[in-house]
Design an enzyme around this catalytic site. Structure first.
Site, PDB file in Angstrom:
ATOM      1  N   ASN A   9       0.865  -1.182   0.000  1.00  0.00           N
ATOM      2  CA  ASN A   9       0.000   0.000   0.000  1.00  0.00           C
ATOM      3  C   ASN A   9       0.899   1.229   0.000  1.00  0.00           C
ATOM      4  O   ASN A   9       1.494   1.559   1.019  1.00  0.00           O
ATOM      5  CB  ASN A   9      -0.880  -0.036   1.254  1.00  0.00           C
ATOM      6  CG  ASN A   9      -1.686   1.238   1.450  1.00  0.00           C
ATOM      7  OD1 ASN A   9      -1.800   2.061   0.527  1.00  0.00           O
ATOM      8  ND2 ASN A   9      -2.244   1.403   2.645  1.00  0.00           N
ATOM      9  N   TRP A  10       0.979   1.872  -1.172  1.00  0.00           N
ATOM     10  CA  TRP A  10       1.892   3.019  -1.283  1.00  0.00           C
ATOM     11  C   TRP A  10       1.326   4.289  -0.651  1.00  0.00           C
ATOM     12  O   TRP A  10       2.020   5.283  -0.539  1.00  0.00           O
ATOM     13  CB  TRP A  10       2.235   3.275  -2.754  1.00  0.00           C
ATOM     14  CG  TRP A  10       3.250   2.299  -3.315  1.00  0.00           C
ATOM     15  CD1 TRP A  10       3.699   1.142  -2.727  1.00  0.00           C
ATOM     16  CD2 TRP A  10       3.937   2.410  -4.564  1.00  0.00           C
ATOM     17  NE1 TRP A  10       4.627   0.541  -3.530  1.00  0.00           N
ATOM     18  CE2 TRP A  10       4.789   1.288  -4.670  1.00  0.00           C
ATOM     19  CE3 TRP A  10       3.913   3.342  -5.607  1.00  0.00           C
ATOM     20  CZ2 TRP A  10       5.621   1.085  -5.785  1.00  0.00           C
ATOM     21  CZ3 TRP A  10       4.733   3.133  -6.717  1.00  0.00           C
ATOM     22  CH2 TRP A  10       5.574   2.015  -6.791  1.00  0.00           C
ATOM     23  N   LYS A  11       0.041   4.274  -0.322  1.00  0.00           N
ATOM     24  CA  LYS A  11      -0.618   5.467   0.237  1.00  0.00           C
ATOM     25  C   LYS A  11      -0.383   6.667  -0.705  1.00  0.00           C
ATOM     26  O   LYS A  11      -0.337   6.463  -1.919  1.00  0.00           O
ATOM     27  CB  LYS A  11      -0.120   5.714   1.656  1.00  0.00           C
ATOM     28  CG  LYS A  11      -0.208   4.440   2.514  1.00  0.00           C
ATOM     29  CD  LYS A  11       0.030   4.669   3.976  1.00  0.00           C
ATOM     30  CE  LYS A  11      -0.106   3.339   4.724  1.00  0.00           C
ATOM     31  NZ  LYS A  11       0.000   3.472   6.166  1.00  0.00           N
ATOM     32  N   HIS A  93      -9.444   1.328   4.850  1.00  0.00           N
ATOM     33  CA  HIS A  93      -8.183   1.514   5.589  1.00  0.00           C
ATOM     34  C   HIS A  93      -8.427   2.503   6.727  1.00  0.00           C
ATOM     35  O   HIS A  93      -9.212   3.442   6.586  1.00  0.00           O
ATOM     36  CB  HIS A  93      -7.101   2.037   4.640  1.00  0.00           C
ATOM     37  CG  HIS A  93      -5.741   2.032   5.260  1.00  0.00           C
ATOM     38  ND1 HIS A  93      -5.337   2.978   6.177  1.00  0.00           N
ATOM     39  CD2 HIS A  93      -4.698   1.172   5.130  1.00  0.00           C
ATOM     40  CE1 HIS A  93      -4.107   2.700   6.565  1.00  0.00           C
ATOM     41  NE2 HIS A  93      -3.694   1.615   5.946  1.00  0.00           N
ATOM     42  N   GLU A  95      -6.806   4.903   7.769  1.00  0.00           N
ATOM     43  CA  GLU A  95      -6.560   6.312   7.420  1.00  0.00           C
ATOM     44  C   GLU A  95      -7.764   6.909   6.697  1.00  0.00           C
ATOM     45  O   GLU A  95      -8.068   8.096   6.869  1.00  0.00           O
ATOM     46  CB  GLU A  95      -5.271   6.412   6.587  1.00  0.00           C
ATOM     47  CG  GLU A  95      -4.050   6.177   7.466  1.00  0.00           C
ATOM     48  CD  GLU A  95      -2.829   5.630   6.736  1.00  0.00           C
ATOM     49  OE1 GLU A  95      -2.779   5.673   5.490  1.00  0.00           O
ATOM     50  OE2 GLU A  95      -1.921   5.145   7.440  1.00  0.00           O
ATOM     51  N   GLU A 163      -5.279  -4.713  10.658  1.00  0.00           N
ATOM     52  CA  GLU A 163      -4.266  -3.690  10.864  1.00  0.00           C
ATOM     53  C   GLU A 163      -4.555  -2.917  12.145  1.00  0.00           C
ATOM     54  O   GLU A 163      -5.363  -1.967  12.137  1.00  0.00           O
ATOM     55  CB  GLU A 163      -4.270  -2.701   9.687  1.00  0.00           C
ATOM     56  CG  GLU A 163      -3.942  -3.339   8.358  1.00  0.00           C
ATOM     57  CD  GLU A 163      -3.338  -2.336   7.390  1.00  0.00           C
ATOM     58  OE1 GLU A 163      -2.273  -2.626   6.852  1.00  0.00           O
ATOM     59  OE2 GLU A 163      -3.917  -1.253   7.200  1.00  0.00           O
ATOM     60  N   GLY A 169       2.733   2.328  10.769  1.00  0.00           N
ATOM     61  CA  GLY A 169       3.729   3.379  10.634  1.00  0.00           C
ATOM     62  C   GLY A 169       4.446   3.733  11.927  1.00  0.00           C
ATOM     63  O   GLY A 169       5.124   4.757  12.000  1.00  0.00           O
ATOM     64  N   SER A 209       3.527  -2.026  10.296  1.00  0.00           N
ATOM     65  CA  SER A 209       4.970  -2.098  10.560  1.00  0.00           C
ATOM     66  C   SER A 209       5.596  -3.443  10.206  1.00  0.00           C
ATOM     67  O   SER A 209       6.535  -3.886  10.873  1.00  0.00           O
ATOM     68  CB  SER A 209       5.272  -1.730  12.026  1.00  0.00           C
ATOM     69  OG  SER A 209       4.925  -0.377  12.274  1.00  0.00           O
ATOM     70  N   GLY A 230       2.874  -1.110   4.223  1.00  0.00           N
ATOM     71  CA  GLY A 230       2.903   0.301   3.841  1.00  0.00           C
ATOM     72  C   GLY A 230       4.324   0.738   3.508  1.00  0.00           C
ATOM     73  O   GLY A 230       4.830   0.496   2.411  1.00  0.00           O
ATOM     74  N   GLY A 231       4.980   1.357   4.468  1.00  0.00           N
ATOM     75  CA  GLY A 231       6.307   1.951   4.249  1.00  0.00           C
ATOM     76  C   GLY A 231       7.300   1.021   3.565  1.00  0.00           C
ATOM     77  O   GLY A 231       8.022   1.453   2.651  1.00  0.00           O
TER      78      GLY A 231
HETATM   79  P1  PGA Z   1       3.011   0.390   7.543  1.00  0.00           P
HETATM   80  O1  PGA Z   1       1.519   0.613   6.963  1.00  0.00           O
HETATM   81  O2  PGA Z   1       3.501  -0.911   6.976  1.00  0.00           O
HETATM   82  O3  PGA Z   1       3.770   1.556   7.045  1.00  0.00           O
HETATM   83  O4  PGA Z   1       2.887   0.335   9.028  1.00  0.00           O
HETATM   84  C1  PGA Z   1       0.642  -0.480   6.802  1.00  0.00           C
HETATM   85  C2  PGA Z   1      -0.678   0.009   6.253  1.00  0.00           C
HETATM   86  O5  PGA Z   1      -1.174   1.069   6.684  1.00  0.00           O
HETATM   87  O6  PGA Z   1      -1.268  -0.666   5.385  1.00  0.00           O
END
Ligand code: PGA
Length: 249
Positions: A9-11, A93, A95, A163, A169, A209, A230-231
Site C-alpha cells: 500500500n503506497w498510500k 483503511h 486512514e 491492521e 507506521g 509495521s 505500507g512503508g
Molecule cells: P506500515 O503501513 O507498513 O507503514 O505500518 C501499513 C498500512 O497502513 O497498510
C-alpha cells in the site's frame, strides 16, 4: 489451500519515477510462490498495470466510490479502477476511516460495488490503542467485520487485512500471540457467517509495521496468509525480502 498474498500500500506516495520499483519487483519475482499486489496512488495505476501486464505482480487501488459514476468530484469508481488495469482495491483503511469519516456501512457499499465490478476487495479492520487497552479488540473487530463485509463475499473476491491502528507506521508490532488471537477470531467469524468453505478460503493479511526483519515471525502465525505493507513496500529492496519470507512460510 489459500494462496499467500503480499500486498503493498503506497498510500499518497510515488510519482512516475517510482514505477521503477514495480519493474524491479517484476524482475525479482518472475514466478513467485505467493501472489504479489502493489497499490500505488491512482495517478500511477494505469501505467503500473501496463508495466505489470503478463507478470506476477497485480495492481490495485486504495479506495473507490460506492457508485459506478455520477456527480462525485474527485472520486474514482470501481469500474474506473478496473478500466485502468486494477484487479484489487483496498477499502476501509484506518486512514480513510479517520481522514474521510468512512463508516462500516460506507465500506460495505464500496466493497459491494468493487465485487460487482470484478475487483477483489481488501477490507481493512483494526482497533485503536485505547480500544486494545480497554480489552475491546475483538468486539471492535467483530463489529467492523459484520458491518463492512457484504453478503456477496467469497474466497475469491474478499481479502481481510487486520491492521491494528497503533501498529501502522509506528514500528510497534503486536506479539505473535496477539496477531494469532485476532486472526483466529476473524477466521471463526467468517466461517460462522459464510460457512466453513467460504470462511476458510478468505485470505487474512496482517498489516502494521511489517518489515524484512519481522516478516518471517509474523508469517509463521496460524491464519496469517500474508501482509499488507505500507512503508516497506515503497522500495523493491525492502518489499522483496518480505515477499521471499512469505514464499518460504
Ligand atoms: P506500515 O503501513 O507498513 O507503514 O505500518 C501499513 C498500512 O497502513 O497498510
Amino acid at each position: 489451500m489459500r494462496r499467500k498474498l503480499a500486498a503493498g500500500n503506497w498510500k499518497m506516495n510515488g510519482t512516475a519515477a517510482a514505477l521503477a520499483e514495480i519493474e524491479a519487483l517484476i524482475a525479482a519475482h518472475p514466478a513467485p510462490a505467493a501472489d504479489i499486489l502493489v497499490c500505488p496512488p491512482a495517478t500511477l495505476i494505469h501505467r503500473a498495470a501496463k508495466l505489470a501486464g503478463g507478470s506476477a505482480v497485480a495492481i490495485g487501488g486504495q479506495d473507490c466510490h460506492a457508485e459506478a459514476s455520477g456527480a462525485h468530484t474527485g472520486d474514482i469508481s470501481a469500474e474506473m479502477l478496473r478500466d485502468a488495469g486494477a484487479s484489487h482495491v483496498i477499502l476501509g483503511h484506518s486512514e480513510r476511516r479517520a481522514d474521510h469519516g468512512e463508516r462500516d456501512e460506507d465500506v460495505r457499499a464500496k466493497a459491494r460495488r468493487a465485487m460487482e465490478s470484478g475487483l477483489i476487495a481488501v477490507i481493512c479492520v483494526g482497533e485503536s490503542l485505547a480500544e486494545r487497552e480497554a480489552a475491546n479488540t475483538l468486539d471492535i473487530i467483530g463489529g467492523q467485520l459484520s458491518g463492512s463485509v457484504p453478503d456477496m463475499a467469497t474466497g475469491e473476491n474478499l481479502v481481510i487485512a487486520y491492521e491494528p491502528i497503533w501498529a501502522i507506521g509506528t514500528g510497534r508490532v503486536p506479539t505473535t500471540d496477539q496477531i494469532g488471537e485476532v486472526h483466529g477470531f476473524i477466521r471463526a467469524r467468517l466461517e460462522r457467517r459464510f460457512g466453513a468453505g467460504v470462511g476458510r478460503s478468505v485470505r487474512l493479511l496482517y498489516g502494521g509495521s511489517v518489515k524484512p526483519g519481522n516478516a518471517a515471525g509474523i508469517f509463521a502465525v496460524p491464519d496469517v496468509d500474508g501482509a499488507l505493507v505500507g512503508g516497506a513496500s515503497l522500495k523493491a529492496e525492502d518489499f522483496s525480502p518480505i515477499i521471499a519470507a512469505l514464499e518460504a512460510a
